[in-house]
Enzyme design. Structure first.
Site, mmCIF file in Angstrom:
data_model
loop_
_atom_site.group_PDB
_atom_site.id
_atom_site.type_symbol
_atom_site.label_atom_id
_atom_site.label_comp_id
_atom_site.label_asym_id
_atom_site.label_seq_id
_atom_site.Cartn_x
_atom_site.Cartn_y
_atom_site.Cartn_z
ATOM 1 N N GLU A 118 25.107 9.743 80.597
ATOM 2 C CA GLU A 118 24.319 10.947 80.815
ATOM 3 C C GLU A 118 24.389 11.462 82.252
ATOM 4 O O GLU A 118 23.566 12.286 82.662
ATOM 5 C CB GLU A 118 22.866 10.671 80.415
ATOM 6 C CG GLU A 118 22.707 10.347 78.945
ATOM 7 C CD GLU A 118 21.338 9.774 78.628
ATOM 8 O OE1 GLU A 118 20.404 10.555 78.426
ATOM 9 O OE2 GLU A 118 21.220 8.532 78.570
ATOM 10 N N SER B 70 19.804 10.528 74.671
ATOM 11 C CA SER B 70 20.507 11.796 74.449
ATOM 12 C C SER B 70 21.419 11.762 73.232
ATOM 13 O O SER B 70 22.444 12.436 73.194
ATOM 14 C CB SER B 70 21.323 12.184 75.692
ATOM 15 O OG SER B 70 20.481 12.501 76.763
ATOM 16 N N TYR C 204 22.812 19.813 75.081
ATOM 17 C CA TYR C 204 23.095 20.281 76.431
ATOM 18 C C TYR C 204 24.095 21.430 76.501
ATOM 19 O O TYR C 204 24.547 21.770 77.579
ATOM 20 C CB TYR C 204 23.565 19.099 77.290
ATOM 21 C CG TYR C 204 22.526 18.010 77.348
ATOM 22 C CD1 TYR C 204 21.299 18.238 77.942
ATOM 23 C CD2 TYR C 204 22.752 16.763 76.767
ATOM 24 C CE1 TYR C 204 20.323 17.263 77.979
ATOM 25 C CE2 TYR C 204 21.781 15.778 76.798
ATOM 26 C CZ TYR C 204 20.572 16.034 77.416
ATOM 27 O OH TYR C 204 19.611 15.059 77.439
ATOM 28 N N ARG D 199 8.591 12.122 76.702
ATOM 29 C CA ARG D 199 8.825 12.995 75.547
ATOM 30 C C ARG D 199 9.066 12.116 74.338
ATOM 31 O O ARG D 199 9.911 11.215 74.367
ATOM 32 C CB ARG D 199 10.043 13.885 75.783
ATOM 33 C CG ARG D 199 10.137 15.057 74.793
ATOM 34 C CD ARG D 199 11.499 15.714 74.796
ATOM 35 N NE ARG D 199 12.478 14.853 74.161
ATOM 36 C CZ ARG D 199 13.574 14.399 74.762
ATOM 37 N NH1 ARG D 199 13.831 14.717 76.020
ATOM 38 N NH2 ARG D 199 14.409 13.611 74.116
ATOM 39 N N ASP E 87 10.096 11.860 70.341
ATOM 40 C CA ASP E 87 10.868 12.565 69.326
ATOM 41 C C ASP E 87 10.493 12.086 67.929
ATOM 42 O O ASP E 87 10.237 10.886 67.720
ATOM 43 C CB ASP E 87 12.367 12.343 69.555
ATOM 44 C CG ASP E 87 12.832 12.859 70.912
ATOM 45 O OD1 ASP E 87 12.187 13.793 71.431
ATOM 46 O OD2 ASP E 87 13.827 12.331 71.440
ATOM 47 N N GLU F 39 11.650 7.748 68.994
ATOM 48 C CA GLU F 39 11.676 7.069 70.290
ATOM 49 C C GLU F 39 10.814 7.834 71.281
ATOM 50 O O GLU F 39 10.462 9.001 71.050
ATOM 51 C CB GLU F 39 13.109 6.957 70.830
ATOM 52 C CG GLU F 39 13.770 8.292 71.120
ATOM 53 C CD GLU F 39 15.191 8.135 71.635
ATOM 54 O OE1 GLU F 39 15.509 7.065 72.192
ATOM 55 O OE2 GLU F 39 15.970 9.088 71.490
ATOM 56 N N ASN G 52 11.025 8.863 75.296
ATOM 57 C CA ASN G 52 11.909 8.966 76.455
ATOM 58 C C ASN G 52 11.060 8.993 77.719
ATOM 59 O O ASN G 52 10.240 9.896 77.897
ATOM 60 C CB ASN G 52 12.739 10.254 76.321
ATOM 61 C CG ASN G 52 13.827 10.376 77.360
ATOM 62 O OD1 ASN G 52 13.656 9.973 78.496
ATOM 63 N ND2 ASN G 52 14.941 10.964 76.965
ATOM 64 N N GLY H 259 14.889 15.019 80.283
ATOM 65 C CA GLY H 259 15.705 15.916 81.095
ATOM 66 C C GLY H 259 14.902 17.022 81.750
ATOM 67 O O GLY H 259 13.867 17.458 81.248
#
Length: 331
Positions: free
Chosen positions: A27, A153, A227, A266, A268, A284, A286, A290
């Protein structure tokens, strides 16, 4: 779903902030974009910024810069797994986002399940499989998902379906995460919708911002979809029932608290809308989401009335609050 009240902007003294970015994980490009965005936001607010593209001499470079605080904009290993956090703890330098213990647990999908499920947070079943096993038999009934245990990611994720082109059993010569990793996490595939919730810490504790639905044009929210501009539609706030939104935001805050996340996180989700509340699963959490122009946390913050610069300063303020408490990054 209504617009939550935006948090009031924090007031920071002028600081010297080292923005740690780059590194050598998969990443890296995302981290460089996150770091540059953060650096420009801090400079716009009058802070002194030292940009550090992480290499093996990173400790010496941080010591030489002697910043007031480090903004950790790294993604993946070793910036998100506790390695950098431990180094900064030893150096006595305050830093943003989660501490060592939280980072070790949250980047490992199996450890995350062990931490969250006992607290009533629904997550998919599944198990760790040795990749050699995949060449002999399926670990779960198809369709199922294979993913690295400690990558983010959507790096290295494969969805194995009955009519997919991986073979049955999976062939050694077919490209996939089994060629890059010795062990993978196998989970049942959950049909439905991709949802995500950002949580931000403040003086009064963590709060969820809103729920975003991610609708990838490719059909799968993979690395490129995340991205590449135009590859994914962000529906913010998500057009979902109020009860599902409440559950998502509640689970996200609870995951943040149980794991001991700091600054921002964050979480998900996958939601099988044909099953209602029973179809909602956390995938998960994070710990270092980002901060690129396409990233979800800044987007949700904007929806809640918080500018990108306000968000960055709020994350820095939380790091300084933690340091002032003297409780350590995981305290």
């Amino acid at each position: 779903m209504g617009n939550p009240a935006g948090g009031s902007a924090v007031t920071l003294p002028k600081l010297h902030v080292a923005v740690l970015m780059g590194g050598w994980a998969n990443e890296r490009p995302v981290s460089l974009m996150s770091g540059e965005g953060v650096a420009k936001a801090l400079e716009a607010r009058g802070h002194q910024v030292t940009r550090i593209d992480m290499d093996r001499q990173v400790a010496a470079r941080i010591a030489e810069a002697a910043p007031d605080v480090v903004f950790n904009a790294l993604h993946g290993v070793p910036g998100e797994d506790g390695t950098v956090q431990g180094m900064l703890d030893l150096m006595g330098v305050p830093y943003t986002h989660s501490g060592l213990a939280t980072s070790v647990i949250a980047i490992d999908k199996e450890l995350t399940k062990q931490a969250l499920v006992p607290h009533g947070i629904p997550m998919p079943g599944g198990r760790i499989v040795e990749c050699e096993e995949l060449y002999e038999r399926d670990p779960l009934a198809r369709p199922y998902v294979l993913k690295p245990v400690n990558e983010g990611s959507s790096v290295g994720v494969a969805i194995v379906t009955a009519d997919g082109n991986y073979g049955n059993p999976i062939r050694r010569d077919v490209p996939g995460p089994w060629q890059e990793f010795d062990r993978l996490l196998a989970e049942p595939y959950i049909r439905g919708r991709e949802l995500t919730v950002a949580v931000i810490d403040g003086a009064e504790g963590p709060r969820a911002l809103t729920v975003t639905e991610l609708v990838p044009k490719s059909g799968f929210y993979d690395f490129d979809a995340k991205y590449t501009d135009g590859m994914t539609e962000h529906v913010c706030p998500a057009n979902i029932p109020e009860r599902i939104a409440e559950l998502c935001m509640g689970y996200a805050v609870k995951a943040h608290q149980v794991l001991g996340c700091k600054g921002t996180s964050r979480t998900d989700f996958r939601w099988d809308d044909e099953r209602g509340e029973d179809g909602l699963f956390v995938l998960e959490t994070n710990t270092q989401p980002g901060m690129t122009p396409l990233s979800l946390v800044p987007e949700q913050a904007r929806y809640c009335g918080m500018s990108y610069e306000d968000l960055v300063e709020a994350i820095v303020a939380e790091a300084l609050r933690g340091a002032a408490k003297g409780a350590g990054a995981d305290g």
